[in-house]
Scaffold this motif. Sequence first.
Motif, PDB file in Angstrom:
ATOM      1  N   GLY A  81       0.855  -1.192   0.000  1.00 50.84           N
ATOM      2  CA  GLY A  81       0.000   0.000   0.000  1.00 50.84           C
ATOM      3  C   GLY A  81       0.888   1.238   0.000  1.00 50.84           C
ATOM      4  N   MET A  82       0.774   2.076  -1.021  1.00 49.59           N
ATOM      5  CA  MET A  82       1.713   3.198  -1.150  1.00 49.59           C
ATOM      6  C   MET A  82       1.002   4.526  -1.364  1.00 49.59           C
ATOM      7  SD  MET A  82       4.601   1.400  -3.506  1.00 49.59           S
ATOM      8  CE  MET A  82       5.234  -0.222  -3.132  1.00 49.59           C
ATOM      9  N   LEU A  84       2.946  12.190  -2.749  1.00 50.18           N
ATOM     10  CA  LEU A  84       4.119  12.961  -3.164  1.00 50.18           C
ATOM     11  C   LEU A  84       4.193  13.008  -4.697  1.00 50.18           C
ATOM     12  CD1 LEU A  84       6.581  14.494  -2.084  1.00 50.18           C
ATOM     13  CD2 LEU A  84       7.857  12.366  -2.131  1.00 50.18           C
ATOM     14  N   GLY A  85       3.814  11.889  -5.329  1.00 50.78           N
ATOM     15  CA  GLY A  85       3.770  11.833  -6.790  1.00 50.78           C
ATOM     16  C   GLY A  85       2.804  12.849  -7.383  1.00 50.78           C
ATOM     17  N   ILE A  86       1.631  12.987  -6.747  1.00 49.95           N
ATOM     18  CA  ILE A  86       0.652  13.984  -7.217  1.00 49.95           C
ATOM     19  C   ILE A  86       1.255  15.380  -7.122  1.00 49.95           C
ATOM     20  CG2 ILE A  86      -1.614  15.039  -6.825  1.00 49.95           C
ATOM     21  CD1 ILE A  86      -2.595  12.421  -5.696  1.00 49.95           C
ATOM     22  N   ASP A  98       0.970   7.135   0.512  1.00 46.01           N
ATOM     23  CA  ASP A  98       1.816   8.273   0.876  1.00 46.01           C
ATOM     24  C   ASP A  98       2.785   8.639  -0.249  1.00 46.01           C
ATOM     25  OD1 ASP A  98       2.936   5.830   1.334  1.00 46.01           O
ATOM     26  OD2 ASP A  98       3.653   6.249   3.357  1.00 46.01           O
ATOM     27  N   VAL A  99       3.370   7.602  -0.871  1.00 47.65           N
ATOM     28  CA  VAL A  99       4.279   7.861  -1.987  1.00 47.65           C
ATOM     29  C   VAL A  99       3.501   8.474  -3.147  1.00 47.65           C
ATOM     30  CG1 VAL A  99       5.980   6.845  -3.541  1.00 47.65           C
ATOM     31  CG2 VAL A  99       5.642   5.861  -1.283  1.00 47.65           C
ATOM     32  N   PHE A 100       2.287   7.952  -3.362  1.00 45.60           N
ATOM     33  CA  PHE A 100       1.451   8.454  -4.443  1.00 45.60           C
ATOM     34  C   PHE A 100       1.100   9.919  -4.238  1.00 45.60           C
ATOM     35  CE2 PHE A 100      -2.452   8.813  -6.978  1.00 45.60           C
ATOM     36  CZ  PHE A 100      -2.007   8.248  -8.170  1.00 45.60           C
TER      37      PHE A 100
END
Lengths: 206, 218
Positions: B151-152, B158-160, B154-156
């Motif tokens: 499950g990512m 930052l990606g947005i 949080d990374v996603f």
Amino acid sequence: MASIIVSAKERGIAGCHTCGQAVKMQNYAQIECPRCGAEVHYRKYDSINRAWAFLIAAFIMYIPANTEPMMHTTSLGNTSADTILEGVIYFLSHGDWPLALVIFSASVMLPLLKMIAIAYVLISVQRGSVSRKTEKTNLYKLAEILGKWSMLDIFVVGLMAGLVQLGALTTIAPGPACIAFAAVVILTMFAEMAFDPKLIWDQVDK
Amino acid sequence: MSSIKTIAQSDILFVCHECDALQRVPAVEPGHDAICIRCKSRLFRNPKGGIDKPLALVIAVMIMFIVANIHPIMDLTIVGVKLSTTITGAAYVFWQSGSPELAAIVWLPSVLVPGLIIAGLCYVLFSIRFQLNWPYTKPILVLIDRLLPWGMMDVFLLGILVSMVKLADLADIIIGLGFYTFVIAVVLYAATIASLEPHTLWESLQDQSGKQNEFENG
């Protein structure tokens, strides 16, 4: 007053990886956890070989991930292709150094450091090293926690391609580095999951 | 009076997950951690707020997560053309444009896996908190344990943010409701995971099934 610490394995007990239950193994190498039903074993199966296999595959994929373009941008007939480092340089040239730093750390440094960390721990276990066990355990746990942040650039490309392609004059398409990069992240996660940190503590002074 | 037993009430035999040291762990006060005597890793916590806190948080996460996924994350205007997409919508365009494997790599850790974890936790926590003895709680909890590393959100997030900065050169951006609720979902999701101790959940589940067996025998 030094107390003697024993490994659970020496007492015929294994901790369940899923629910944490201490399970009496009764001469079996592997049994079903009485509490959660997951498989319980003393050490992960063929841990070092499997970890190395995933790690070497990840190292190989790291090369195209950095040399191939990550993203093709077509705007009014002009196409440009950017590798990850070119993307970082783009932000630097625009004076956006915090963003350049974030992308550089997550995409270039982090996967490399994670692979080196796992390789170091694997080699030290194979050499039977008994020093700095706590530090090695912490290094392994750190690699486990930080690894997923390398997915950042793939998400960025995915989002931009998905958001922009809807009939606009500008199109953004993913490059071959994307799949290589995803492979690096996923393979290093497999390598880290295949490794059993308990092997660090199985090494004893002769 | 609640009959839900917590781990703090008894001395238990514990095997360290990281170094395999066998140890007897005494009672742990709420808000404190039990630390391995050998490698100093955390064996388990006894989070404040018991089971009520993660349950309340996960319900809030569920609501925010659903809203975040049905509303556009941003509106883009590129040379007069207006675009507006949800996360799944962006992944779907990506899928259609010939990169189904990459669309899956983006969509699975940002939408499907977190969605399954959130729904699964809701189910299990409800069952434990109100002693409902719902079926399949144990396999669901095992599945959640397997899914957690993938499950990512949080990374996603930052990606947005990074793609917003990159797209700002190409387009006019208006941030959508989907983005704001996604931020809240990420924060609350992190708080949910931090307030959960899997070991306590398993103890409670064991108690429930133990009670069930008594009923069956009687």
